[in-house]
Enzyme design. Structure first.
Site, PDB file in Angstrom:
ATOM      1  N   SER A  48     -11.385   3.662   1.676  1.00 62.39           N
ATOM      2  CA  SER A  48     -12.113   3.363   0.452  1.00 62.39           C
ATOM      3  C   SER A  48     -13.374   4.219   0.338  1.00 62.39           C
ATOM      4  CB  SER A  48     -12.489   1.876   0.443  1.00 62.39           C
ATOM      5  OG  SER A  48     -13.188   1.546  -0.733  1.00 62.39           O
ATOM      6  N   ARG A  92     -10.288  -6.363  -9.691  1.00 61.67           N
ATOM      7  CA  ARG A  92      -9.018  -5.622  -9.645  1.00 61.67           C
ATOM      8  C   ARG A  92      -8.243  -5.734 -10.959  1.00 61.67           C
ATOM      9  NH1 ARG A  92      -7.432  -2.589  -4.883  1.00 61.67           N
ATOM     10  NH2 ARG A  92      -8.807  -3.306  -3.217  1.00 61.67           N
ATOM     11  N   LYS A 121      -0.050  -6.858   0.276  1.00 64.88           N
ATOM     12  CA  LYS A 121      -0.330  -6.253   1.569  1.00 64.88           C
ATOM     13  C   LYS A 121       0.513  -6.864   2.689  1.00 64.88           C
ATOM     14  CE  LYS A 121      -3.240  -2.979   0.641  1.00 64.88           C
ATOM     15  NZ  LYS A 121      -2.787  -1.577   0.795  1.00 64.88           N
ATOM     16  N   ARG A 138      -9.002  -9.743   0.590  1.00 69.20           N
ATOM     17  CA  ARG A 138      -8.163 -10.087   1.731  1.00 69.20           C
ATOM     18  C   ARG A 138      -8.980 -10.840   2.774  1.00 69.20           C
ATOM     19  NH1 ARG A 138      -6.383  -7.268   5.203  1.00 69.20           N
ATOM     20  NH2 ARG A 138      -7.815  -5.522   5.014  1.00 69.20           N
ATOM     21  N   HIS A 190      -0.032   4.806   4.379  1.00 65.30           N
ATOM     22  CA  HIS A 190      -1.006   4.217   3.466  1.00 65.30           C
ATOM     23  C   HIS A 190      -1.710   5.383   2.775  1.00 65.30           C
ATOM     24  CE1 HIS A 190      -4.907   1.818   2.700  1.00 65.30           C
ATOM     25  NE2 HIS A 190      -4.012   1.460   1.810  1.00 65.30           N
ATOM     26  N   LYS A 221      -9.600   9.134  -2.744  1.00 67.02           N
ATOM     27  CA  LYS A 221      -8.132   9.234  -2.717  1.00 67.02           C
ATOM     28  C   LYS A 221      -7.533   9.059  -4.116  1.00 67.02           C
ATOM     29  CE  LYS A 221      -5.981   5.806  -0.628  1.00 67.02           C
ATOM     30  NZ  LYS A 221      -5.083   5.031  -1.495  1.00 67.02           N
ATOM     31  N   THR A 222      -7.932   8.012  -4.809  1.00 73.13           N
ATOM     32  CA  THR A 222      -7.376   7.745  -6.140  1.00 73.13           C
ATOM     33  C   THR A 222      -7.798   8.826  -7.129  1.00 73.13           C
ATOM     34  OG1 THR A 222      -7.369   5.377  -5.719  1.00 73.13           O
ATOM     35  CG2 THR A 222      -7.269   6.061  -8.008  1.00 73.13           C
ATOM     36  N   ASP A 246      -0.742   3.953  -3.452  1.00 70.05           N
ATOM     37  CA  ASP A 246      -1.190   3.181  -2.285  1.00 70.05           C
ATOM     38  C   ASP A 246      -0.286   3.266  -1.060  1.00 70.05           C
ATOM     39  OD1 ASP A 246      -3.119   1.434  -1.121  1.00 70.05           O
ATOM     40  OD2 ASP A 246      -1.770  -0.244  -1.425  1.00 70.05           O
TER      41      ASP A 246
END
Length: 528
Positions: free
Chosen positions: A231, A314, A194, A53, A213, A235-236, A250
């Site tokens: 990050s 990604r 996003k 981004r 989020h 979380k994942t 997400d």
């Protein structure tokens, strides 16, 4: 039925391809040399100069309808409508006599709150990305489809930077009155996702719905949990629980009927992807998946350890590529919320319970820390704050989202825990990172309600409630001070971090006193 785009000033296209199949989009992308296939059939695309981004190139058109609602600043940059109009004319002219690929679909699993979108792409690969990441329509939906927001993405169109009134050749401009997102100069597909999610995060609070989020999962008992975290906080990893179904990874929203996922897919990081530890992501990378900036060897095998182009490699794939998912994309109102932080200073408790006010404080703070171990000679961690655990995508003042969170915690009697996945006994570089098995045990205990009736101790500086016991976790580590040999140094480090919290929180104006008082308190501990 042929789709005409003249209604939004896109004229004389060579061909307009609407909602092609995955096979057709992949074939187009290869023929147009947008990418190549991996040995497993995934489409591998190199996004060129922009591999992530570009926050300094994301603008919001300043209009009377939204001027007093947007939290203007470094993350929400204003731009004049005249600049948008100029770019829009130039981009639509640029698309003339070109093939254009269109994806019509939805953002949001719950019909009452979903947003019909039309993504118009110069590249077939970005149409494939949109097909895999957003929620796909059925034939009936397409027959009578009325998009409420448009995305026009033209990576090949380069701006002139300052000469054009922006910062570089790339631009992402959101126009709420015209309901158009204009993207140019960057092929990084995450900008599409996003930007649309930022729009949702702006529109939903007006309906009393809290956009989040976060990741979310649901147990066999139908109890829902959500996980917030920046990050590197886990979380994942922690939401991908074999005993619970994944709702989404997400972005979600919380309304009176429960929570719902925004997405129809996952956009997973693949750097250092491990087949054993992250087998669900690894197995999802097959035909239909789009890989960005992943290096292939001579046999077409991805080298997930290579950062030749970027650390931000990604994979974009549909949720159906993951076995253990909640197909509806919905769950009930969460009984448990987990805030994740990776505290490298070694002073935050491994798990602590938050009051509603403390939850609002830590939600607005969005704390974690980053370690600079990859940079030679730098070993000190750095405190990082991102309001609502996703500041770049939250267009309103963080207090708007925090107030909605507080209301829902009250209404649904939701338990909130702050879980530290970082370090103990001296912090980064000296101590040890908290074992993942311990973190999993703490999260499991919280989700099963096994921490509701245990005894708690209030942290003297952070004022969070530390359990004195937790199944599967040594009691001595639950108070982080116990793990430090030098107790005085622990207090010094804890006060130093508390000061960073307080300094960061000064930017929030007109915050109720009870929320401010739920944050850290600077105490000088006396030693004999």
């Amino acid at each position: 039925m042929e789709l005409k785009l003249e209604y939004i000033n896109i004229k004389s296209c060579k061909s307009v391809y609407r909602n092609l199949t995955v096979s057709e989009l992949t074939e187009f992308a290869i023929k147009r040399e947008e990418g190549i296939l991996s040995n497993k059939g995934a489409l591998v695309v190199n996004t060129g100069k922009y591999t992530g981004r570009s926050p300094k190139d994301r603008f919001i058109v300043k209009q009377n309808s939204i001027e007093n609602k947007v939290n203007w600043g470094e993350t929400n940059l204003p731009i004049d409508e005249i600049v948008f109009d100029k770019f829009y004319d130039e981009v639509t002219e640029y698309l003339e006599n070109k093939d254009v690929f269109v994806f019509d679909g939805f953002v949001g699993a719950m019909k009452e709150y979903n947003l019909p979108i039309r993504v118009i792409c110069e590249n077939a690969s970005q149409a494939l990305f949109s097909n895999q990441l957003f929620r796909r329509p059925n034939l009936e939906d397409l027959t009578n489809f009325h998009p409420q927001f448009h995305v026009v993405s033209a990576p090949g169109f380069k701006a002139k930077g300052k000469e054009d009134g922006i910062n570089s050749e790339a631009f992402i401009i959101i126009n709420f009155d015209k309901k158009i997102i204009l993207i140019g100069g960057t092929q990084y597909s995450g900008e599409i996702k996003k930007a649309i999610f930022s729009v949702m995060n702006f529109l939903l609070p007006e309906k009393g719905v809290l956009p989040m989020h976060c990741s979310a999962n649901i147990g066999e008992d139908k109890k829902t949990a959500v996980f917030f975290g920046l990050s590197g906080t886990g979380k994942t990893t922690l939401s991908a629980d074999p005993e619970r179904k994944l709702i989404g990874d997400d972005e979600h929203a919380w309304c009176n009927d429960g929570i719902f996922n925004f997405e129809g897919g996952c956009y997973a990081k693949t750097i250092k992807l491990d087949k054993e530890k992250e087998h669900e992501i690894y197995n999802a990378i097959k035909f239909g998946t789009m890989l960005e900036n992943v290096v292939l060897d001579e046999n077409g095998q991805p080298d997930y350890n290579s950062n030749k182009y970027t650390e931000n490699t990604r994979a974009a794939y549909p949720l159906e590529y993951v076995d253990n998912i909640e197909k509806s994309g919905m769950g009930g109102s969460p009984e448990t919320i987990i805030f994740l932080t990776a505290d490298a200073f070694g002073v935050m408790p491994p798990i602590s319970k938050l009051s509603k006010e403390a939850a609002m404080y830590h939600f607005m703070s969005g704390y974690t820390s980053k370690v600079a171990g990859t940079e030679r000679g730098i070993n000190e961690p750095k405190a990082t704050f991102s309001a609502c655990f996703g500041e770049p995508f939250m267009l309103m003042n963080p207090s708007v989202y925090a107030e909605l969170l507080g209301e829902k915690i009250d209404k649904y009697n939701t338990e909130v825990y702050l879980v530290n996945t970082g370090w103990l006994n001296g912090g980064y570089g000296r101590g040890n990172r908290i074992k993942l098995s311990y973190t999993r045990a703490m999260v499991k205990a919280a989700l099963e309600g096994r921490l509701k009736d245990v005894e708690y101790l209030e942290h003297p500086i952070f004022k969070v409630l530390m359990p004195l016991e937790c199944p599967g976790v040594p009691s001595e580590i639950l108070n982080p001070k116990n793990t430090w040999e030098d107790k005085e140094e622990y207090d010094y480090k804890a006060v130093a971090l508390a000061e960073k919290f307080k300094e960061n929180f000064k930017k929030f104006k007109n915050v109720p006193k009870e929320i401010i008082e739920a944050g850290p308190e600077i105490k000088i501990v006396q030693y004999a």
